[in-house]
Design a protein around this motif. Structure first.
Motif, short mmCIF file in Angstrom:
data_model
loop_
_atom_site.label_atom_id
_atom_site.label_comp_id
_atom_site.label_asym_id
_atom_site.label_seq_id
_atom_site.Cartn_x
_atom_site.Cartn_y
_atom_site.Cartn_z
N HIS A 106 2.10 18.57 -43.35
CA HIS A 106 2.16 17.44 -44.29
C HIS A 106 3.46 17.34 -45.07
N PRO A 107 4.61 17.26 -44.37
CA PRO A 107 5.88 17.14 -45.11
C PRO A 107 5.97 15.78 -45.80
N LYS A 108 6.46 15.81 -47.05
CA LYS A 108 6.63 14.58 -47.83
C LYS A 108 7.98 14.63 -48.52
N ASP A 109 8.75 13.56 -48.37
CA ASP A 109 10.02 13.45 -49.09
C ASP A 109 9.68 13.03 -50.52
N ARG A 110 9.89 13.92 -51.46
CA ARG A 110 9.60 13.63 -52.87
C ARG A 110 10.87 13.68 -53.70
#
Length: 185
Positions: A106-110
């Motif tokens: 679950h990679p997320k660019d935050r």
């Protein structure tokens, strides 16, 4: 009451009546009776020219002063500091983990959380996964300060910090992530 006070009382009553008639009770209908001051005021006098302000510029007209400036519907975009050219990007680090067979679910660019409206950490890039969170800072000093704040729950190499605070990565697997980071550029 004496008769000497009657003229003063009469003037006072007239003043109160005029003041009451000048209030905001006028509903704007055309059949409303105009006040005495509006009948006596001439309507065709020329408007005096606007005098220049302190800086020599002409002040805005009364119509312009009454308008409200609209703001944009959304806030301006957050401008994050640039990462050093020598440091890998957060997405590049996560991709390297994946290529090495490490879990990065679950990679997320935050990265927006780096700015003043988010966590305000001053980072350049931020990628969060369920296993590890990757921060890239604009300089090594900022990265070092944050890594020290997080104590034993982080690892720093240059301007990149791996954060395990919210990760589900067992402590025994962390050295593998760190070796992959050390192998980048």
């Amino acid at each position: 009451m004496t008769t000497r006070n009657l003229p003063a009382l009469g003037i006072l009553l007239v003043a109160v009546a005029l003041t009451a008639g000048c209030g905001s009770d006028d509903d704007g209908r055309p059949n409303a009776t105009p006040s005495v001051s509006s009948e006596a005021a001439p309507t065709d006098l020329p408007t005096p020219p606007a005098s220049p302000g302190v800086d020599g510029a002409t002040p805005p007209s009364a119509a312009a002063q009454g308008t409200t400036q609209r703001r944009p519907a959304s806030p301006p975009p957050v401008v994050l500091p640039k990462r050093p050219a020598s440091a890998p990007g957060a997405k590049q680090v996560v991709d390297a983990f994946r290529a090495a067979g490490l879990k990065v679910p679950h990679p997320k660019d935050r990265s927006v959380d780096c700015g003043p409206d988010g966590l305000g950490l001053g980072c350049s890039e931020l990628m969060a996964t369920d296993a590890v969170t990757v921060y890239v800072f604009p300089d090594e000093t900022s990265a070092s300060d944050i890594a020290e704040t997080w104590g034993g729950q982080s690892y720093r190499r240059g301007a990149v910090v791996l954060n395990y605070l919210e990760a589900k990565t067992p402590a025994a697997d962390r050295p593998r992530y760190e070796r992959v980071l050390n192998g980048l550029g």
